[in-house]
Every structure is written in C-alpha cells, then in structure tokens.
Motif scaffolding. Structure first.
Motif, PDB file in Angstrom:
ATOM      1  N   LYS A 435      -0.105   1.024   9.218  1.00  0.00           N
ATOM      2  CA  LYS A 435       0.052  -0.400   8.933  1.00  0.00           C
ATOM      3  C   LYS A 435       0.287  -0.633   7.441  1.00  0.00           C
ATOM      4  N   VAL A 436      -0.503   0.055   6.600  1.00  0.00           N
ATOM      5  CA  VAL A 436      -0.355  -0.120   5.154  1.00  0.00           C
ATOM      6  C   VAL A 436       1.009   0.372   4.691  1.00  0.00           C
ATOM      7  N   LYS A 437       1.472   1.512   5.214  1.00  0.00           N
ATOM      8  CA  LYS A 437       2.778   2.028   4.804  1.00  0.00           C
ATOM      9  C   LYS A 437       3.888   1.049   5.170  1.00  0.00           C
ATOM     10  N   ALA A 438       3.775   0.425   6.331  1.00  0.00           N
ATOM     11  CA  ALA A 438       4.776  -0.560   6.731  1.00  0.00           C
ATOM     12  C   ALA A 438       4.736  -1.772   5.799  1.00  0.00           C
ATOM     13  N   LEU A 439       3.525  -2.220   5.457  1.00  0.00           N
ATOM     14  CA  LEU A 439       3.388  -3.362   4.552  1.00  0.00           C
ATOM     15  C   LEU A 439       3.926  -3.050   3.164  1.00  0.00           C
ATOM     16  N   LEU A 440       3.710  -1.808   2.712  1.00  0.00           N
ATOM     17  CA  LEU A 440       4.186  -1.430   1.378  1.00  0.00           C
ATOM     18  C   LEU A 440       5.707  -1.479   1.301  1.00  0.00           C
ATOM     19  N   ARG A 441       6.362  -1.192   2.416  1.00  0.00           N
ATOM     20  CA  ARG A 441       7.824  -1.251   2.432  1.00  0.00           C
ATOM     21  C   ARG A 441       8.322  -2.693   2.447  1.00  0.00           C
ATOM     22  N   GLU A 442       7.527  -3.580   3.066  1.00  0.00           N
ATOM     23  CA  GLU A 442       7.969  -4.961   3.254  1.00  0.00           C
ATOM     24  C   GLU A 442       7.514  -5.903   2.144  1.00  0.00           C
ATOM     25  N   PRO A 444       6.689  -6.250  -1.731  1.00  0.00           N
ATOM     26  CA  PRO A 444       6.729  -5.659  -3.079  1.00  0.00           C
ATOM     27  C   PRO A 444       5.464  -5.934  -3.886  1.00  0.00           C
ATOM     28  N   GLU A 445       4.867  -7.110  -3.693  1.00  0.00           N
ATOM     29  CA  GLU A 445       3.670  -7.443  -4.460  1.00  0.00           C
ATOM     30  C   GLU A 445       2.502  -6.544  -4.062  1.00  0.00           C
ATOM     31  N   LEU A 446       2.308  -6.364  -2.752  1.00  0.00           N
ATOM     32  CA  LEU A 446       1.241  -5.463  -2.302  1.00  0.00           C
ATOM     33  C   LEU A 446       1.530  -4.035  -2.734  1.00  0.00           C
ATOM     34  N   ASN A 447       2.797  -3.645  -2.670  1.00  0.00           N
ATOM     35  CA  ASN A 447       3.187  -2.303  -3.093  1.00  0.00           C
ATOM     36  C   ASN A 447       2.761  -2.061  -4.545  1.00  0.00           C
ATOM     37  N   ALA A 448       3.024  -3.035  -5.399  1.00  0.00           N
ATOM     38  CA  ALA A 448       2.662  -2.894  -6.811  1.00  0.00           C
ATOM     39  C   ALA A 448       1.143  -2.828  -6.988  1.00  0.00           C
ATOM     40  N   ARG A 449       0.407  -3.648  -6.224  1.00  0.00           N
ATOM     41  CA  ARG A 449      -1.061  -3.638  -6.326  1.00  0.00           C
ATOM     42  C   ARG A 449      -1.627  -2.281  -5.919  1.00  0.00           C
ATOM     43  N   VAL A 450      -1.153  -1.760  -4.805  1.00  0.00           N
ATOM     44  CA  VAL A 450      -1.681  -0.477  -4.305  1.00  0.00           C
ATOM     45  C   VAL A 450      -1.280   0.665  -5.235  1.00  0.00           C
ATOM     46  N   ARG A 451      -0.061   0.598  -5.771  1.00  0.00           N
ATOM     47  CA  ARG A 451       0.366   1.642  -6.701  1.00  0.00           C
ATOM     48  C   ARG A 451      -0.499   1.640  -7.957  1.00  0.00           C
ATOM     49  N   ARG A 452      -0.793   0.442  -8.479  1.00  0.00           N
ATOM     50  CA  ARG A 452      -1.665   0.356  -9.659  1.00  0.00           C
ATOM     51  C   ARG A 452      -3.058   0.893  -9.348  1.00  0.00           C
ATOM     52  N   LEU A 453      -3.550   0.558  -8.165  1.00  0.00           N
ATOM     53  CA  LEU A 453      -4.859   1.060  -7.756  1.00  0.00           C
ATOM     54  C   LEU A 453      -4.876   2.595  -7.724  1.00  0.00           C
ATOM     55  N   ALA A 454      -3.867   3.163  -7.084  1.00  0.00           N
ATOM     56  CA  ALA A 454      -3.804   4.627  -6.956  1.00  0.00           C
ATOM     57  C   ALA A 454      -3.721   5.288  -8.323  1.00  0.00           C
TER      58      ALA A 454
END
Length: 464
Positions: A435-442, A444-454
């Motif tokens: 689910k998270v991988k699908a959301l990260l593709r769709e 961009p804002e969540l993608n940036a948040r998760v990338r910063r977290l990682a």
C-alpha cells in the motif's frame, strides 16, 4: 548455521555423481552464467583421495581458467556440499579417458553457414522470454529485448542493457539468442562475454589468426556481448571492438550489449565506444521490488517442481533484496535442505537454513524503536497509537509507513515485523508495504516525507 551433511560419497561413484550435481547447482549461483556455462558445467568428478577432489576438464584451456580464476568459488561450492574443505585438483581428460595432446585443437577455418558460430559461449535453452519474470524494475529492458529478437537489425540497434549483478541481463541476452535461432535458423549468432572477446582476440594475435577472428565476429547477423566493461582500458581490445561494432552496425546487423554500468560510467580509453553505445536504446534493470521477488521465487519453485508455501516465498523475498541469482539460490538451498533432511518447508525452517547464511551480508540493523519514534514525530501520534488498534486514517497510514521503513531499513523478516506491531500476521505487513509503495508512486508529497524520514533515520544510525 545449517548442519553440514556427510553425504558418504567416498565409497560410491554414484553418490559422488549425485554430490557433484549438488555442487553444480550451488556453483550456478556463484558464477556469472557465461562463466558457468563455458568453464564450470563441463567439469566432471573423478574421485576423492587424501582430502583431494579430482575433477576432469575437457581441455587445457578450461583447466587453466579454472586453476587461475575460478577455483576459489568452485571450492566454496564443494565445501558447502561435502561438508568439509577439499583440495581441488583439475586434470585434463579427453573423451576416451586419456589425456589429450598439450596443444589445443585449432578452430575450424570456415564457420557454419548459420546457427551459433564457433567461438560462441553456449546459450542455455532454459533462458527464454517465457521464463523471464517481468516487473516494474525490468519492463523496459524486457520489451526492448523482445522487440530486437522479433526484428534483429530493425529495432533498437544497438541495444544496451545495464544493471547490477544478478538482475537478469545475461538471461535477456540468451533469450534473444534462443528466440532468433528458433525463429530464424538461417541467422548466424555469436554470444560472447567481454572476457571471452578479449581472450580470443589475444589468442588470435599470438597465433597470427586475426583474419579468422575478424571474419567470425564481423560475419554474424546477431552479436551478443555480456559484461562489456571487461574490455575497459585494454586499448587494443577496445580498438578491435570499435571496428567490429562499425562493421556490423553499418550493415544493419543487430548488436546487443550488456554491462553492470551505463555507457557514461564505462571507464574506456576510447570515447568512440561510449558514443556508439549511447547511439541506440539504453535500458536499465533495477533491483526487483518485493512483489517481483516473490513472483521470481514462485516461478523458480515451479521450475524445481517443489511445493513451497507462499509465506516461505515472502520470507525469502524479505531476506534478499537485489541479486536474483542469490534470491533463487536461497530458495534452492531451502528446497534441497528440506529434501535431504526430510523436513517440511515452513517459515521457521527457511529461517533456520538461511539465517546464518545471510547474517554476515546484512547491513547493521537500524534500531526499530528509532524508526517508530521518527514516524510518530512525523505524523504527530504517540507510540501507543502506532502499536495499538486505532483505525483512523492518520494512524493507519503512520503504521503502514513504519512497517515499510522497518522492512526497508532493517533485516527483520515479515513475521518479525508483524510481531512488533502487536502480533499481526505477515500478510498484514505485506499489504501495508504494498500500500505504501503504491502511495509513494501516486503522492509526491508523501514520497518526499517518507524519503526524508528514511534518510534521517539512516543518517542517524550511520553516525552512531
């Protein structure tokens, strides 16, 4: 560590042959496919005496390559199967059991009119487009390779496929060769590695047979070269490759090249190589995502005719992230161990077999509590909410992101992650991560948040 087995091979030639088959299965995971097919598969066991395993090579050339280059990895496979280190002794044995003359037989003066030409590495019939598991990581490379196989010289010439070790480049090259040979039997195909191109080129110079070498390489309809990076900074070999490339390209004959890096990253002394490789289609293969890894394992299990439960496939996929050969090798190890030990295959057994095997290769785990704390800060919730049963949208997303990051940044298996979150089933973890991988593709804002977290979590762990 899995118990090493005494296979009782010392008094039985039949058991020696069976053990050697296991060695070959293990070696197929350690060597690049062109090396395995050209120099390892042709070896045969003779006897064990005084702590030495004597194996026969069909030619002095094979013996020299094994002794000088491939003995350490082959010895590793031998020790894994026999349960003890054995000194490897390679001898040259001809077809009639006698040692052949020291001189290598000369290559035929004339090449066949069609088919796989002399000097080619073997092409394994198992490597077809049907047996290649397609995912988001390799879709472009697969589509381009299939297009080239259907219309050699007419689509994407040259085709350059690149990516890390064990991701399927060699499989695609051989699939192209198999497809062309089966559909167009009048085509002449040459499959080489950068290493074999170099070795044959040097041998041709020494034997004053450059004309034969050039006719062989430049007279084909399809040239497949794997691991082209091997010729880098070998000036004479680079020069010869450029002329071979030009001869084929200018007559609309297909060239397919594979490498572990992009053309721009090839450290060649001749800029013409990079410019020519960049002139066609460049298709990269990335490490497979979790779903593709599971699909690869499912296909491999079917090929091995083994019934492996889905949770076990998912568990193995969670252990091996990048190298498909290692991934398939891990499954084969589990299947073989279960057969030998007469055990049922389940997640616990797979962990028992593979846990020690992968421990040394795993990065130092990031602290799980640190990941949970970082996610809680990012989403503005408390630890009790993250680990509890609340189902509001914000908490569920935070929990799913935490599971995703723990799987990406630690070495924990799916069942272990599930236990951290209140004993949840591994399938819940799989769903959360998907689910998270699908959301990260769709998103961009969540993608940036998760990338910063990682990045923040990984940076904090690296600085300790």
């Amino acid at each position: 560590m899995p118990e090493q087995l005494d296979l009782g091979i010392k008094d039985s030639q039949t058991e020696l042959q069976e053990a050697w088959s296991a060695v070959m299965r293990a070696a197929s995971q350690l060597f690049r496919r062109p090396v395995f097919e050209g120099f390892i598969r042709c070896l045969s066991p003779q006897r064990i005496e005084g702590g030495r395993l004597v194996v026969a090579a069909p030619s002095a050339l094979v013996k020299r390559f094994v002794d000088e280059k491939y003995a350490p990895e082959l010895s590793e496979a031998v020790e894994a199967v026999f349960g003890e280190p054995l000194e490897l002794q390679v001898v040259v044995i001809g077809a009639n059991g006698a040692k052949p003359p020291a001189a290598e037989p000369s290559e035929p003066k004339t090449a066949p009119k069609f088919g796989l030409v002399p000097g080619s590495l073997p092409i394994n019939e198992r490597f077809s487009f049907d047996s290649f598991v397609v995912g988001q990581c390799n879709r472009l490379a697969h589509a381009a390779a299939l297009a080239v196989a259907n219309d050699p010289g007419g689509a994407y010439n040259p085709l350059f496929i690149y990516g890390g070790a064990g991701l399927g480049k060699t499989h695609l090259l051989q699939a192209i060769g198999n497809h062309v040979l089966s559909r167009c039997p009048n085509k002449r195909v040459l499959f080489m590695s950068g290493e074999s191109f170099t070795v044959q080129f040097i041998s041709a110079i020494q034997q004053k047979r450059m004309e034969d070498f050039r006719n062989r390489c430049r007279g084909v309809d399809l040239l497949l070269i794997d691991d082209i990076q091997f010729i880098a900074n070998k000036e004479s070999t680079e020069e010869e490759f450029v002329h071979t490339f030009n001869a084929l390209y200018q007559s609309d004959r297909q060239i397919v090249i594979a490498s572990d890096r992009s053309p721009k990253e090839l450290y060649t002394s001749d800029d013409r190589i990079r410019s020519r490789l960049e002139a066609g289609l460049m298709a990269d293969i990335k490490p497979p995502d979790f779903e593709t890894r599971v699909a690869i394992l499912r296909h491999k299990a079917a090929m091995e005719r083994a019934s492996v439960p889905e949770p076990v496939l998912e568990h193995i996929a969670s252990l091996v992230h990048s190298n498909v050969r290692v991934l398939e090798g891990a499954l084969v190890k589990v299947i073989a161990s279960a057969s030998i030990l007469r055990r049922n295959i389940d997640v616990n057994f797979a962990d028992e077999v593979l846990g020690y095997y992968f421990r040394e290769n795993r990065p130092k785990p990031v602290d799980v509590k640190e990941i949970q704390a970082a996610v809680c800060r990012e989403f503005g919730i408390g630890p009790e909410q993250l680990l509890g049963k609340r189902r509001d949208k914000k908490t569920v997303l935070a929990r799913q992101v935490a599971m995703h990051l723990i799987r990406e940044l630690t070495t924990l298996s799916l069942p272990e992650i599930g236990r951290i979150f209140g004993g949840k089933d591994h399938s819940t973890v799989v769903h959360a991560c998907s689910k998270v991988k699908a959301l990260l593709r769709e998103d961009p804002e969540l993608n940036a948040r998760v990338r910063r977290l990682a990045e923040s979590i990984a940076g904090s762990a690296g600085g300790e």
